[in-house]
Design an enzyme around this catalytic site. Sequence first.
Site, short mmCIF file in Angstrom:
data_model
loop_
_atom_site.label_atom_id
_atom_site.label_comp_id
_atom_site.label_asym_id
_atom_site.label_seq_id
_atom_site.Cartn_x
_atom_site.Cartn_y
_atom_site.Cartn_z
N ARG A 38 0.82 -1.21 0.00
CA ARG A 38 0.00 0.00 0.00
C ARG A 38 0.85 1.27 0.00
NH1 ARG A 38 -3.89 2.58 4.39
NH2 ARG A 38 -5.39 3.58 2.97
N HIS A 42 0.50 4.39 -2.53
CA HIS A 42 0.25 5.76 -2.09
C HIS A 42 1.41 6.69 -2.41
CE1 HIS A 42 -3.49 5.39 0.70
NE2 HIS A 42 -3.55 4.51 -0.29
N HIS A 169 -6.29 -6.05 -1.89
CA HIS A 169 -7.14 -6.20 -0.71
C HIS A 169 -7.43 -7.67 -0.40
CE1 HIS A 169 -8.76 -1.74 -0.93
NE2 HIS A 169 -7.46 -1.82 -0.75
#
Length: 297
Positions: A38, A42, A169
């Site tokens: 993640r 980001h 996810h």
Amino acid sequence: QLSSTFYAETCPNALSTIRTSIRSAIARERRMAASLIRLHFHDCFVQGCDASILLDNSPSITSEKFVVQNNNSVRGFEVIEQAKSAVENVCPGVVSCADILAVAARDASEYVGGPSWTVRLGRRDSTNASPGLASRDLPRFTDGLQSLIDLFGNKGLTERDMVALSGSHTIGQAQCVTFRDRIYSNGSDIDVGFASTRRRNCPATSPNGNGNLAPLDLVTPNSFDNNYFRNLLQRRGLLQSDQVLFSGGSTDSIVNEYSRNPSTFSSDFASAMVKMGDIEPLTGSAGIIRSICSRVN
Ligand code: HEM
Ligand SMILES: [Ca+2]
Ligand SMILES: [Ca+2]
């Protein structure tokens, strides 16, 4: 541009050094694999893969860490910092923090049973951060399908890339505050039993239990597989932004395909991660090589 052999002469042990450091962090805490993937995402979505997300507040910098999509949520900074310091010990001033993020994401996927891929290298680090761009360009769990398609499209990523990348996810956790509205919505796009299970650890009234965690993939929260997509078919996506990928729109067919065909998901995920890692890198003499990832030299 980027090349997989970028450090072959200048730091031949860079990749193995990073790998050792990342593996030991994930061995200590399995969730760290998710957090590192993640972090790279980001980073890349905000002024490109330039390690801008790693910068702390300072007199010259306003950090990206505190925008809503990141605040109290992105994690793994100390793991990247540790890998960086291990690499600095073998080749000082050579390997960028942005490349370490890209390699860490690949090593993390591999470690938890996901695909591996050849990482392209040669990114350099920014001397600034952009909370403004971060809040504009990072997706939110409240976004609808069209906004998600647009946000990824603006980065050169297709709907198929977006669905494949959202397959991240399949691992990791989310806080109650991100899925409360969905599990108390009594809507028709959530499985009733699933909603009631999740309500047990996520009280209806904010801020009670806001930080309580639930797995993004209820079936195999610690392994990288295609259960995320199988869950969506059963209306057991945790976030609203997960379930919108299978809610009667243009991405339904892709979710269906990945739910039936794990190897297609695997290879599409690997390609999409390479593509994401190519977003607007600083190369050549642009940017710097930071010695400590959280600040400019
Ligand atoms: C499609 C738009 C997306 C939205 C709206 C979204 C949103 C979120 C949210 C709200 C969380 C939970 C954060 C928290 O509660 O602290 C989360 C976790 C996570 N996201 Fe996404 N995400 C998206 C796409 C992606 C992509 C493209 C990747 C990677 C390529 C990714 C990787 C992850 C991972 C691995 C976690 C778990 C992190 C952990 O356990 O530390 N997400 N995401
Ligand atoms: Ca960035
Ligand atoms: Ca899984």
